[in-house]
Design a protein around this motif. Structure first.
Motif, PDB file in Angstrom:
ATOM      1  N   GLN A  88       0.845  -1.201   0.000  1.00 53.51           N
ATOM      2  CA  GLN A  88       0.000   0.000   0.000  1.00 53.51           C
ATOM      3  C   GLN A  88       0.875   1.243   0.000  1.00 53.51           C
ATOM      4  N   ASP A  89       0.607   2.094  -0.979  1.00 56.48           N
ATOM      5  CA  ASP A  89       1.333   3.358  -1.144  1.00 56.48           C
ATOM      6  C   ASP A  89       0.563   4.470  -0.419  1.00 56.48           C
ATOM      7  N   HIS A  90       1.190   5.597  -0.192  1.00 58.49           N
ATOM      8  CA  HIS A  90       0.538   6.749   0.451  1.00 58.49           C
ATOM      9  C   HIS A  90       0.747   7.964  -0.437  1.00 58.49           C
ATOM     10  N   LYS A  91      -0.307   8.356  -1.123  1.00 60.02           N
ATOM     11  CA  LYS A  91      -0.168   9.404  -2.151  1.00 60.02           C
ATOM     12  C   LYS A  91      -0.125  10.818  -1.554  1.00 60.02           C
ATOM     13  N   ARG A  92      -0.826  10.999  -0.442  1.00 58.42           N
ATOM     14  CA  ARG A  92      -0.931  12.373   0.081  1.00 58.42           C
ATOM     15  C   ARG A  92       0.368  12.816   0.740  1.00 58.42           C
ATOM     16  N   TYR A  95      -3.234   0.232 -14.865  1.00 56.82           N
ATOM     17  CA  TYR A  95      -1.967  -0.508 -14.953  1.00 56.82           C
ATOM     18  C   TYR A  95      -0.847   0.441 -15.297  1.00 56.82           C
ATOM     19  N   ASN A  96       0.319   0.156 -14.767  1.00 55.63           N
ATOM     20  CA  ASN A  96       1.536   0.800 -15.245  1.00 55.63           C
ATOM     21  C   ASN A  96       2.431  -0.298 -15.787  1.00 55.63           C
ATOM     22  N   ALA A  97       3.101  -0.016 -16.898  1.00 50.89           N
ATOM     23  CA  ALA A  97       4.011  -1.008 -17.490  1.00 50.89           C
ATOM     24  C   ALA A  97       5.404  -0.821 -16.894  1.00 50.89           C
ATOM     25  N   PHE A 105       7.479  -1.038 -12.577  1.00 54.30           N
ATOM     26  CA  PHE A 105       7.293  -1.211 -11.145  1.00 54.30           C
ATOM     27  C   PHE A 105       6.784   0.096 -10.534  1.00 54.30           C
ATOM     28  N   GLY A 106       6.230  -0.005  -9.341  1.00 52.04           N
ATOM     29  CA  GLY A 106       5.784   1.184  -8.624  1.00 52.04           C
ATOM     30  C   GLY A 106       6.959   1.851  -7.931  1.00 52.04           C
ATOM     31  N   ASP A 107       6.863   3.148  -7.806  1.00 52.68           N
ATOM     32  CA  ASP A 107       7.838   3.904  -7.046  1.00 52.68           C
ATOM     33  C   ASP A 107       7.048   4.609  -5.946  1.00 52.68           C
ATOM     34  N   PRO A 108       7.093   4.205  -4.695  1.00 53.60           N
ATOM     35  CA  PRO A 108       8.143   3.427  -4.028  1.00 53.60           C
ATOM     36  C   PRO A 108       7.937   1.910  -3.953  1.00 53.60           C
ATOM     37  N   GLU A 109       6.831   1.357  -4.445  1.00 52.90           N
ATOM     38  CA  GLU A 109       6.492  -0.045  -4.137  1.00 52.90           C
ATOM     39  C   GLU A 109       7.565  -1.054  -4.557  1.00 52.90           C
ATOM     40  N   ALA A 110       8.346  -0.730  -5.601  1.00 56.53           N
ATOM     41  CA  ALA A 110       9.412  -1.649  -6.031  1.00 56.53           C
ATOM     42  C   ALA A 110      10.369  -1.920  -4.880  1.00 56.53           C
TER      43      ALA A 110
HETATM   44  N1  GLY Z   1       3.389   4.608  -6.465  1.00 54.69           N
HETATM   45  C1  GLY Z   1       2.769   5.169  -7.581  1.00 54.69           C
HETATM   46  C2  GLY Z   1       3.428   4.906  -8.856  1.00 54.69           C
HETATM   47  O1  GLY Z   1       4.498   4.336  -8.929  1.00 54.69           O
HETATM   48  O2  GLY Z   1       2.859   5.287  -9.862  1.00 54.69           O
END
Ligand code: GLY
Length: 292
Positions: free
Chosen positions: A63-67, A140-142, A144-149
């Motif tokens: 889980q990311d935190h956007k705010r 979807y994003n093609a 990894f997530g930043d920071p989730e990676a």
């Molecule tokens: N954590 C959001 C993104 O990578 O788009």
């Protein structure tokens, strides 16, 4: 594209249809189009998947935190930090929710092949939300997530180069994946004023960090006389431990050791915020929260 910062949610960033139209008009001054989507009430999570076009492998949900600010206040950012749990679920998710997210992703990978005649090979990072009607797909994003990676890749026990080769050669089904059963918390140190009015070119220094913490440098300049922030997320700090509480303590100490005109979200991964998420999900499932 607005760098992930264009989304405005009704009831949160604006209230009425008139407000929405005004925002659309603003955006259309500088962008060719606006996308309007159904609003979902729920808790968001990221399921970063690897695929060779035929096989889809899920990594632990995050889980990311956007705010920008503590307690989910302030503007949307690229992501202020994120956490994952040792059981590879999240406190508001059941195993079935993660399986549903993976199932959606498998169907999308299949549909991509059917529509284009080509296998999509790479990352399918699903932005999902658990609602009272089950798990829904947001995007979807093609990549990894930043920071989730930074939450999931350090837990991967397999050789990542072999994983990438198996994606290229469509042999992903042969890999026996192993992610460590550990909790992770990531917190970004960002410049004061971020994201709307960040101070730029400010020097930072990094003090003593706990030996279990990892630091990932993002938007920072390394100059002869030291490290300088730019206008974006500067240093990501990561804690890995047997449980969230320990991982959070490690990362918090690391984030605090970054000195300068910076801030980070102290609440990410804390019991208080996790309990808020659980309560929110319970209220949604018991239909206490209705659509606006
Ligand atoms: N954590 C959001 C993104 O990578 O788009």
């Amino acid at each position: 594209m607005t760098g992930g910062k264009g989304v405005k949610v009704q009831g949160d960033h604006f209230q009425t249809k008139k407000d929405a139209l005004e925002y659309c008009e603003d955006v259309l001054q500088t962008h060719p189009s606006v996308v309007v989507e159904e609003k979902f009430e729920g808790e968001e999570f990221s399921l970063q998947c690897l695929t060779d076009g035929k096989t889809v492998i899920g990594t632990p949900p995050v889980q990311d935190h956007k705010r920008a600010f503590v307690n989910d206040f302030g503007a949307n950012t690229g992501g202020m930090g994120s956490y994952s749990c040792e059981n590879h679920l999240l406190p508001f998710l059941e195993k079935k929710d993660v399986e549903d997210g993976l199932e959606i992703t498998k169907k999308v990978a299949e549909a991509l092949y059917k529509e284009t005649g080509e296998y999509y090979k790479g990352i399918m990072y699903a932005g999902l939300i658990k609602t009272k009607d089950g798990v829904k797909l947001l995007e979807y994003n093609a990549r990894f997530g930043d920071p989730e990676a930074m939450n999931v890749l350090p837990l991967l026990k397999n050789d990542f180069v072999e994983v990438c080769q198996s994606i290229i050669n469509q042999q992903l089904h042969k890999i026996k994946f192993k992610f460590e059963n550990k909790a992770t918390v990531c917190k970004y140190v960002v410049p004061e004023g971020y994201p709307d009015n960040p101070v730029k070119n400010e020097k930072i220094s990094i003090g003593k960090i706990p030996k279990q913490a990892r630091l990932y440098y993002a938007s920072v300049d390394s100059r002869e006389d030291g490290l300088y922030m730019t206008s974006s997320r500067g240093v990501a700090c990561l804690g890995i431990a047997e449980d969230l509480e320990k991982a959070e303590k490690i990362v918090e100490e690391a984030a605090k050791s970054v000195k300068g005109k910076v801030f980070h979200r102290e609440d990410i991964g804390t019991r208080k915020l996790i309990e808020k998420r659980i309560r929110h999900m319970k209220d949604i499932l018991s239909h206490k929260i209705r659509k606006l």
